[in-house]
Design an enzyme around this catalytic site. Structure first.
Site, short mmCIF file in Angstrom:
data_model
loop_
_atom_site.label_atom_id
_atom_site.label_comp_id
_atom_site.label_asym_id
_atom_site.label_seq_id
_atom_site.Cartn_x
_atom_site.Cartn_y
_atom_site.Cartn_z
N GLU A 1 26.84 11.11 3.02
CA GLU A 1 27.89 11.53 2.09
C GLU A 1 28.70 10.37 1.52
OE1 GLU A 1 27.15 13.05 4.91
OE2 GLU A 1 27.18 15.22 4.64
N GLU B 1 24.43 18.60 9.60
CA GLU B 1 25.60 19.37 10.04
C GLU B 1 25.21 20.80 10.45
OE1 GLU B 1 27.57 18.27 6.32
OE2 GLU B 1 29.29 17.63 7.50
N ALA C 1 23.52 19.55 1.41
CA ALA C 1 24.08 20.47 0.43
C ALA C 1 23.41 20.15 -0.91
CB ALA C 1 25.58 20.30 0.35
N GLY D 1 24.53 17.96 4.93
CA GLY D 1 24.75 19.34 5.37
C GLY D 1 23.62 19.86 6.25
N1 DAK Z 1 20.19 18.69 -3.28
C1 DAK Z 1 19.47 19.15 -4.33
N2 DAK Z 1 18.16 18.87 -4.52
C2 DAK Z 1 17.56 18.09 -3.59
C3 DAK Z 1 18.25 17.58 -2.47
C4 DAK Z 1 19.64 17.91 -2.32
N3 DAK Z 1 20.36 17.54 -1.29
N4 DAK Z 1 17.39 16.84 -1.75
C5 DAK Z 1 16.20 16.89 -2.41
N5 DAK Z 1 16.30 17.65 -3.51
C6 DAK Z 1 15.25 17.94 -4.47
C7 DAK Z 1 14.99 16.75 -5.38
O1 DAK Z 1 15.89 16.69 -6.44
C8 DAK Z 1 13.57 17.07 -5.84
O2 DAK Z 1 13.64 18.04 -6.85
P1 DAK Z 1 12.72 17.92 -8.20
O3 DAK Z 1 13.08 16.63 -8.80
O4 DAK Z 1 11.31 17.94 -7.67
O5 DAK Z 1 13.09 19.12 -9.00
C9 DAK Z 1 12.94 17.71 -4.64
O6 DAK Z 1 14.02 18.16 -3.82
C10 DAK Z 1 12.11 16.74 -3.80
O7 DAK Z 1 12.91 15.62 -3.50
P2 DAK Z 1 12.48 14.12 -3.83
O8 DAK Z 1 11.59 14.08 -5.02
O9 DAK Z 1 13.72 13.30 -3.88
O10 DAK Z 1 11.61 13.78 -2.55
P3 DAK Z 1 11.43 12.35 -1.86
O11 DAK Z 1 10.34 12.51 -0.87
O12 DAK Z 1 11.28 11.28 -2.91
O13 DAK Z 1 12.78 12.07 -1.12
C11 DAK Z 1 14.73 12.66 0.26
C12 DAK Z 1 13.21 12.93 -0.06
C13 DAK Z 1 15.18 13.72 1.24
C14 DAK Z 1 14.85 11.28 0.89
C15 DAK Z 1 15.52 12.70 -1.07
O14 DAK Z 1 15.20 13.95 -1.74
C16 DAK Z 1 17.00 12.65 -0.85
O15 DAK Z 1 17.55 11.56 -0.60
N6 DAK Z 1 17.67 13.79 -1.02
C17 DAK Z 1 19.12 13.86 -0.94
C18 DAK Z 1 19.55 13.70 0.48
C19 DAK Z 1 21.04 13.69 0.61
O16 DAK Z 1 21.72 12.78 0.12
N7 DAK Z 1 21.56 14.69 1.25
C20 DAK Z 1 22.95 14.82 1.50
C21 DAK Z 1 23.52 15.66 0.43
S1 DAK Z 1 25.27 15.58 0.50
C22 DAK Z 1 31.37 19.74 1.19
C23 DAK Z 1 30.63 20.26 2.17
C24 DAK Z 1 29.43 19.74 2.48
C25 DAK Z 1 28.92 18.67 1.81
C26 DAK Z 1 29.65 18.15 0.80
C27 DAK Z 1 30.87 18.68 0.50
N8 DAK Z 1 32.61 20.27 0.85
C28 DAK Z 1 33.56 20.54 1.88
C29 DAK Z 1 32.94 20.52 -0.48
C30 DAK Z 1 27.63 18.15 2.15
C31 DAK Z 1 27.08 17.16 1.42
C32 DAK Z 1 25.70 16.80 1.55
O17 DAK Z 1 24.92 17.35 2.28
#
Ligand code: DAK
Length: 260
Positions: free
Chosen positions: A134, A114, A66, A111
């Protein structure tokens, strides 16, 4: 149908849905979830589509979760609305009356993992990585991860992955049953299309009813589940394709299904 972050392509009986926000590694913001909702409206109505492939644009990510930048400052109510939207869309995808194959090139995080789990079948490239990060962000998985992951890989492994936020590679995802198949990145879409072709060679209504029986049957006890199966089995006998499939077998000829 104007879509901002999703590309929908149709070719004969196959639809390919591509999440297309490569600058954010295809992270799911509400705009993308709304697009997906619109795409599902279209696919639900389209009787000419027998199978769907869901993928992410670029090689680096299927979906990196997400959108954290959108979620960061949500209030409790906004968080609930975001979660309701996501859950509604994921559930629609899971219940879509066509099989959905997730073709996962790279990161399938939060997400993204998921979303893949809401599909029927997952094919991963050797470069794919999976995690539910998360808890490390101060939240619980919100798009069904706490429910679908244990159903797929068992409670113990799901708890390990969710509590530790560990990232696993494609081979481990295969060994625990999170994905069906791991293939070289270059052949990911060809493999997904090949599996779609195998599915589409069968009677579409029967495949649809198989999906319904498995999905509904897995949520109830075995006595109710076999009743669901019997109901769906019975429905096949009201179709032309049941007659065609069995007649073709008896006549030792190729079958020619009509989706009727
Ligand atoms: N959201 C927004 N932007 C993201 C992103 C994300 N999840 N993942 C990557 N990006 C963006 C980065 O900010 C970056 O943008 P710029 O800085 O270039 O503008 C661009 O994509 C490239 O990412 P990186 O520069 O970080 O690239 P790397 O190769 O260094 O790293 C990575 C890749 C995938 C390891 C890293 O980007 C990363 O850790 N990303 C986040 C992964 C993550 O934690 N995903 C889980 C998100 S939490 C809910 C329902 C659902 C959810 C929550 C609540 N409710 C019921 C309310 C779900 C939650 C989630 O999914």
């Amino acid at each position: 149908m104007e879509l901002k972050n999703i590309i929908l392509e149709k070719s004969e009986h196959l639809a390919i849905v591509t999440i297309n926000r490569p600058k954010a590694l295809n992270a799911l913001n509400s705009e993308t979830l709304k697009d997906l909702d619109v795409v599902l409206d279209d696919l639900e109505k389209d009787n000419n589509i027998y199978c769907v492939i869901l993928t992410g644009s670029g090689e680096k990510a299927f979906v990196a979760g997400a959108d954290i930048s959108e979620m960061k400052d949500l209030s409790e109510e906004e968080g609930r609305n975001f979660g309701l939207l996501g859950n509604k869309v994921f559930r629609r995808l899971e219940k879509l009356d066509k099989p959905v194959i997730a073709a996962i090139s790279g990161f399938a995080l939060g997400g993204g993992c998921e979303l893949a789990m809401a599909c029927d079948i997952r094919i991963a490239s050797e470069k794919a990585k999976f995690a539910q990060p998360e808890a490390g962000l101060g939240i619980t998985p919100g798009f069904g991860g706490t429910q679908r992951l244990p159903r797929l890989v068992g409670e113990g492994k799901a708890k390990e992955l969710i509590y530790t936020c560990a990232t696993i590679k494609a081979d481990e995802a295969l060994s625990i049953g999170l994905v069906n198949k791991v293939v070289p990145l270059e052949s990911l879409m060809d493999e997904a299309k090949a599996m779609a072709s195998l599915i589409m060679a069968n009677a579409p209504i029967a495949v649809k009813l198989c999906k319904d029986a498995i999905n509904r049957g897995m949520q109830v006890d075995i006595d109710k589940a076999v009743e669901i199966e019997a109901g769906d089995f019975g429905k096949c006998f009201a179709t032309e394709d049941q007659k065609e499939g069995m007649t073709a077998f008896m006549e030792r000829r190729a079958k020619n299904f009509s989706n009727k």
